[in-house]
Enzyme design. Structure first.
Site, PDB file in Angstrom:
ATOM      1  N   GLU A  66       0.816  -1.225   0.000  1.00  0.00           N
ATOM      2  CA  GLU A  66       0.000   0.000   0.000  1.00  0.00           C
ATOM      3  C   GLU A  66       0.841   1.262   0.000  1.00  0.00           C
ATOM      4  O   GLU A  66       0.532   2.230  -0.688  1.00  0.00           O
ATOM      5  CB  GLU A  66      -0.953   0.024   1.195  1.00  0.00           C
ATOM      6  CG  GLU A  66      -2.206  -0.817   1.008  1.00  0.00           C
ATOM      7  CD  GLU A  66      -1.938  -2.293   1.041  1.00  0.00           C
ATOM      8  OE1 GLU A  66      -0.852  -2.690   1.524  1.00  0.00           O
ATOM      9  OE2 GLU A  66      -2.787  -3.068   0.586  1.00  0.00           O
ATOM     10  N   HIS A 102     -12.098  -3.738   8.929  1.00  0.00           N
ATOM     11  CA  HIS A 102     -12.628  -3.716   7.554  1.00  0.00           C
ATOM     12  C   HIS A 102     -13.929  -2.924   7.468  1.00  0.00           C
ATOM     13  O   HIS A 102     -14.742  -3.158   6.568  1.00  0.00           O
ATOM     14  CB  HIS A 102     -12.878  -5.139   7.043  1.00  0.00           C
ATOM     15  CG  HIS A 102     -11.651  -5.924   6.733  1.00  0.00           C
ATOM     16  ND1 HIS A 102     -10.830  -6.430   7.713  1.00  0.00           N
ATOM     17  CD2 HIS A 102     -11.088  -6.290   5.543  1.00  0.00           C
ATOM     18  CE1 HIS A 102      -9.834  -7.102   7.142  1.00  0.00           C
ATOM     19  NE2 HIS A 102      -9.961  -7.017   5.836  1.00  0.00           N
TER      20      HIS A 102
HETATM   21  C1  LIG Z   1      -2.338  -4.305   4.118  1.00  0.00           C
HETATM   22  C2  LIG Z   1      -3.372  -5.161   3.462  1.00  0.00           C
HETATM   23  N1  LIG Z   1      -3.541  -5.093   2.115  1.00  0.00           N
HETATM   24  C3  LIG Z   1      -4.466  -5.842   1.495  1.00  0.00           C
HETATM   25  C4  LIG Z   1      -5.270  -6.694   2.210  1.00  0.00           C
HETATM   26  C5  LIG Z   1      -6.329  -7.549   1.509  1.00  0.00           C
HETATM   27  N2  LIG Z   1      -5.916  -8.960   1.513  1.00  0.00           N
HETATM   28  C6  LIG Z   1      -6.365  -9.829   2.438  1.00  0.00           C
HETATM   29  S1  LIG Z   1      -5.654 -11.357   2.271  1.00  0.00           S
HETATM   30  C7  LIG Z   1      -4.763 -10.845   0.929  1.00  0.00           C
HETATM   31  C8  LIG Z   1      -3.827 -11.801   0.244  1.00  0.00           C
HETATM   32  C9  LIG Z   1      -2.697 -12.126   1.148  1.00  0.00           C
HETATM   33  O1  LIG Z   1      -1.857 -13.060   0.525  1.00  0.00           O
HETATM   34  P1  LIG Z   1      -0.866 -13.890   1.428  1.00  0.00           P
HETATM   35  O2  LIG Z   1      -0.103 -12.950   2.311  1.00  0.00           O
HETATM   36  O3  LIG Z   1      -0.073 -14.779   0.546  1.00  0.00           O
HETATM   37  O4  LIG Z   1      -1.793 -14.725   2.416  1.00  0.00           O
HETATM   38  P2  LIG Z   1      -2.837 -15.869   1.969  1.00  0.00           P
HETATM   39  O5  LIG Z   1      -4.159 -15.191   1.780  1.00  0.00           O
HETATM   40  O6  LIG Z   1      -2.320 -16.489   0.706  1.00  0.00           O
HETATM   41  O7  LIG Z   1      -2.860 -16.824   3.115  1.00  0.00           O
HETATM   42  C10 LIG Z   1      -4.995  -9.495   0.641  1.00  0.00           C
HETATM   43  C11 LIG Z   1      -4.359  -8.749  -0.471  1.00  0.00           C
HETATM   44  C12 LIG Z   1      -5.087  -6.738   3.617  1.00  0.00           C
HETATM   45  N3  LIG Z   1      -5.845  -7.545   4.379  1.00  0.00           N
HETATM   46  N4  LIG Z   1      -4.135  -5.983   4.204  1.00  0.00           N
END
Ligand SMILES: Cc1ncc(C[n+]2csc(CCOP(=O)(O)OP(=O)(O)O)c2C)c(N)n1
Ligand SMILES: Cc1ncc(C[n+]2csc(CCOP(=O)(O)OP(=O)(O)O)c2C)c(N)n1
Ligand SMILES: [Mg+2]
Ligand SMILES: [Mg+2]
Lengths: 339, 328, 328, 339
Positions: free
Chosen positions: C59, C128
């Site tokens: 971000e 959220h």
């Molecule tokens: C700072 C932030 N940016 C975006 C999001 C939205 N978001 C939630 S889960 C996710 C994907 C995360 O990927 P990863 O870290 O690989 O975890 P996974 O979901 O694969 O377990 C995103 C972009 C968030 N929760 N926090």
């Protein structure tokens, strides 16, 4: 003081003009900084300033490889970078004095000097903040299909902030034409940066992100110049972002008023012996540049800056109407429920 | 009582609380050399580098680590250096520190103090001069404190360190050198209590931090005109002392709120709106706010001054309130 | 006019502006698959992955890169996914984007739109669900917009994209599926103009975003009682349309501000305080604000509901204003 | 599917009890997740959930090496980690249903499950946010002279956020007892993470910061277990932080309602063939564990979770008074200018 100064002789195809011009630039930076420090003591410079005395080889050696319309992003310690990129020192000094005709009309001061006409997109008061901004500038150049490149200079302390990771990752993922330069002067304010930095540092971190990186003697302008030239050529060849880690030394305190009591005097002495201006002067002598020309570089720089100092001092304050201009076009910045 | 600077009083508060409670520790950039303003001078020598620790330039991690450390049985004092840099750690403060206790159903607490030196300081420009206290008052889970005197910087910082929920503690950079009397022994200023700094019946002036002193100067000038204003230093912005403010406005019938921050959506709006809602029929004149125009803060003094609330502006506002009272 | 969802209207705005101006591009996580809510569905196919670009989960860099790209001749649309995540990029938005034009003496502009889907959405909990529009109205250099209808999401987003200074554009997550009439051809809603959604003479109700619809429901219920409230949707929060609001309050003599955000230091405080200052002597009753209590937003519906401003609360507030008028 | 499953035979001194217990844990996670998904469709789970189906070997293999009072920090995809750390699945399911008796009293939901009694310091709705918090928890343990350790699990997408750099640098600078685990399931929501990640990834980044790092097959619980055991032993020996990069695969969509149309079905099939539960079952067979015991692991897990499902469903809502509790002690959370 890593690496040895590159071997130079009368015979070597060493570009005397080019490096003599760099000596001029380095002296102009040194003279500008010394005058800024003096002016602070005199109450003419109004806010904090962060001198780059002792680090002139990085500014001069990097910027002499940039075209006027290439883009540069700097830091709170950015006077040298800005001068080397071609900004008008009188406008810069006026900015430090908060006078009319300053690069930012007196609104920014030392930590926010910018000169978009020469591609200098700004110092920044927030450590590492310019790294994502530089990535974005390069992103825009790519979108617009332009051939220009971006150089982003930051300090050794900046590599411990998140934007360093995010910005380098971004630049590599989008294969952007940006050269990251870590100007490592050993200190983060009053802290020896190494004590707060895990692992080998900037180059290793960049390499772990797939950026080719090189660590060089930042007080050897011949080394800085050749490394910068090669890196910028690679950017133009579309090879993606790179990083240069330039090891230099902050010869002053963190700000102009910091006595740096926390530093070992012997360390300072050692580095004084590696003063980048003396080193280039010696290289020029060996290369056969005449002594008077070497002396002239210094003399001219100081007389130029003394004139600038006087001219800035004799300039008036900006028009106060400017306080309410360039905020945003919508809405009345005077907006004050009552006054 | 002995005289002491605002800076020294804050330093003494930290020393006393670190002596009193070994769970208390401080973290931030350059603390080993006393911190950027000298607020921590000698503390690393006194308590060791573990309890007064230097950190990397990693505001997000300074704040985030403090959250984890506060959840794990310690009481961190976070030094943000300039409140402007806390903007590099807002997720950690607002999404994590402020919400953890609630989100996790009260399983734990987050006892941490976030020191954020704020406000205008000659020619520090847009990124080193902001006052954003209103933001923090809007966030559930945060206590917000802004001391104006050496005595309060001692008493409020000690209370903040003893508080079991996160406190945003806003010292004013322009007050570091201010000298004033401070009690000798243990001195705690309760959080949430305003101070009536000067009694008067003409207008209630609510203020805090550095503006307290400008309001007091205005009060002296107005006294010459025979106008006695009541100056209230809020001291704690959240929770703010409604009772004291309301009682005063019931007496004077007039409210002026004065703060250094941008007037638009500043904390003055909350106070003015609350009084207008609660005491409308007791008001002899409209509520009034004085704050900065909605402009970034410039470097050159003549421009920078346009962002300042001056003593004259305060005096004019008071006169205006008294005049409009007749009008009513 | 044809019916369209709020989400589809926003999508259409981006498509029209990207067709119109090749300098416009969008960046954010998952945009290549349409974005987390589908607001960008098909756009990468339409304009290519360069102009509708996926980004890492970064971000701070998404926002910071947009600042640099905006300074360098492009017009980025930044997708923050949830307004809560913009808290990871506040330095970039507040210290950089908002201040650059001013700090640098007007040498350049930062034309960028930051889309931040905000607000409560069933059981999304504390990280959220936030509404932090008040914060942005406090920051010089930022324009703040919060559309409530499909028509306005089309017209305001297009105007925001054409604006030459940074715009924080707050769509409401709970409105994505809302369907409404949208003009066929080119449709621009001017920034800074409120809309009188319903005329009335009893009370002026100022609101924005999702609350507009709850206020309209309350208006219908009150009509049955013979009470006609005037509902004003501010649409742009900074600069807000003082003239329209003041004219209405001069007519009704009563103000109620309704927003979803925490009431304390919410933007309602600015409006209520401004009206109390400017129209005190025209008020038939005290100004009033309705907003959320100062609590994080919980997950379990019965607890989450405690953070909601209900239709009944709005109706009670209106009745209260009319009653207190007699009292006066 | 990196590395080969570790060689195991009837004869090898392979701990049958231990791994049979891990099979129980993995089945309990799988069953819990499947019930959570079903409950969402039924409207019992109220907010978004991120299933960890297919990633059970990481949760089980890491947590079985942690003492009850060691500290764990997790992510939005944290049900498995929380169960493996010893949290009560009924309290967890109640939390997902927003009912009384949930781990957080119904205030947090799936993305904020925490159980401090078993050292589970919370999932987090903000990607990478738990990394600095974990570093701080370890910092506190060091200050207090405690022997406990911290494990921080995060996804592959989290390594592109600044807090990853800041947190790892911090942990190394202060030599803290924290194990960072990158649970790499190939995806960041709908994005293939590799496309947004510069360089080789988590392990290389950690190593550039001086943290010993290891990349392992996250679907091979024998490998996860031995790597975790070694790493945690190193923490106890005061050797400072480390990182484990566990390569696994997300067998569901990003959330329970995401059909993952963006993914190549063949890829999913390939990974189905490497299901960590099947792989451990096979290892146990080779090691001579009786078939009925292997079957029992699954049967018991599903019956346990069915009971939990029913019990959670039959639990009432939390007392609404809780909405105003545990905000902060000072000030009235009901504070509402008017209502
Ligand atoms: C700072 C932030 N940016 C975006 C999001 C939205 N978001 C939630 S889960 C996710 C994907 C995360 O990927 P990863 O870290 O690989 O975890 P996974 O979901 O694969 O377990 C995103 C972009 C968030 N929760 N926090
Ligand atoms: C985010 C942030 N944190 C802290 C500061 C205060 N600060 C200004 S300069 C400085 C030291 C920076 O060190 P380095 O990056 O090495 O640059 P140098 O001063 O050595 O040129 C610090 C900590 C800041 N400006 N921004
Ligand atoms: Mg440095
Ligand atoms: Mg992932």
């Amino acid at each position: 003081m890593t690496g040895d100064p590159s071997p130079v002789t009368k015979e070597s195809n060493f570009d005397r003009e080019r490096f003599t011009a760099m000596l001029d630039t380095m002296w102009r930076i040194r003279a500008f900084e010394e005058l800024a420090v003096r002016s602070l003591a005199e109450g003419l410079v109004l806010g904090a300033i962060h001198p780059s005395i002792g680090q002139e080889a990085v500014a001069a050696g990097i910027c002499c490889n940039m075209a006027r319309d290439d883009l540069l992003l700097s830091t709170h310690r950015g006077h040298g970078h800005t001068l080397a990129k071609g900004a008008d020192p009188l406008a810069m000094m006026r900015e430090l004095f908060g006078r009319a005709g300053g690069t930012c009309g007196g609104k920014g001061g030392s930590m926010h000097i910018a000169d978009f006409d020469v591609g200098m997109l700004g110092a920044n008061g927030v450590v590492a903040a310019n790294i994502p901004i530089a990535a974005g500038a390069a992103h825009a150049l790519k979108l617009r299909g332009e051939k220009r490149v971006v150089v982003c200079i930051f300090g050794d302390g900046a590599i411990n902030r998140g934007p360093f990771l995010e910005g380098l990752n971004w630049a590599k993922v989008f294969n952007l034409p940006v050269l990251f330069v870590c100007e490592d002067n050993n200190f983060s304010a009053t802290t020896h940066t190494f004590a707060m930095t895990a692992g080998p540092g900037a180059a290793a971190r960049a390499e772990s992100l797939g950026l080719p990186a090189q660590t060089i003697d930042g007080n050897d302008i011949v080394a800085v110049d050749s490394a910068a030239r090669a890196a910028i050529a690679a950017l133009h060849a579309g090879e993606g972002p790179r990083l240069l880690h330039c090891k230099t030394y902050r010869m002053t305190g963190h700000t102009a008023v910091d006595p740096a009591a926390y530093r070992d005097p012997a360390e300072l002495e050692r580095w004084r012996g590696a003063d980048p201006i003396d080193r280039l002067s010696e290289v020029l002598r060996v290369a056969g540049v005449a002594e008077p020309r070497i002396a002239e570089a210094k003399a001219k720089a100081y007389s130029e800056m003394e004139e600038i100092y006087a001219a800035a001092r004799d300039t008036g304050w900006p028009d106060v109407a400017a306080a309410f201009q360039d905020v945003q076009d919508l809405g009345d910045p005077r907006e004050r429920p009552f006054s | 009582m002995s005289d002491m600077t605002y800076l020294e009083a804050g330093r003494r508060a930290v020393i006393e609380e670190m002596r009193r409670d070994e769970r208390v520790w401080a973290l931030g950039e350059d603390l080993g050399r006393g911190g950027v303003f000298g607020q921590y001078k000698g503390l690393a020598e006194m308590f060791g580098a573990q309890r007064v620790t230097d950190t990397p330039i990693s505001e997000a991690c300074i704040m985030g680590a403090a959250v984890g450390a506060a959840m794990t049985g310690t009481r961190p004092i976070v030094e943000m250096r300039f409140s402007d840099f806390a903007l590099c750690a807002i997720d950690e403060l607002v999404n994590q520190a402020a919400k953890a206790r609630y989100m996790f159903g009260g399983q734990m607490r987050v006892p941490m103090v976030v020191r954020e030196p704020m406000g205008m300081w000659r020619s520090s420009a847009a990124q080193h001069s902001q006052s954003l206290e209103a933001w923090y008052t809007h966030i559930p889970g945060l206590v917000v404190v802004a001391p104006a005197t050496p005595e309060d910087n001692l008493g409020l910082l000690k209370s903040a360190i003893r508080n079991d929920d996160p406190v945003v503690y806003l010292e004013h950079k322009d007050l570091w050198g201010l000298t004033g009397p401070v009690p000798e022994g243990e001195h705690l200023t309760p959080l949430g209590e305003a101070q009536i700094v000067r009694e008067g019946d003409a207008v209630t002036v609510v203020t805090w931090s550095a503006m307290r002193h400008r309001c007091m100067k205005a009060a002296e000038a107005l006294e010459a005109e025979g106008v006695a204003i009541e100056v209230i230093d809020l001291r704690t912005l959240w929770p703010w002392d409604r009772d004291t403010v309301f009682a005063s406005v019931e007496k004077t019938g007039r409210l002026l709120v004065v703060h250094e921050a941008v007037a638009v959506s500043g904390f003055g709006a909350e106070i003015a709106a609350s009084v207008a809602e609660g005491l409308h029929h007791r008001l002899k004149a409209p509520v009034r706010r004085l704050g900065a125009p909605r402009i970034p803060i410039a470097y050159a003094p003549p421009l920078e001054d346009k962002a300042r609330v001056t003593q004259d502006a305060i005096i004019d506002a008071v006169r205006g309130l008294l005049a409009s009272a007749q009008a009513a």
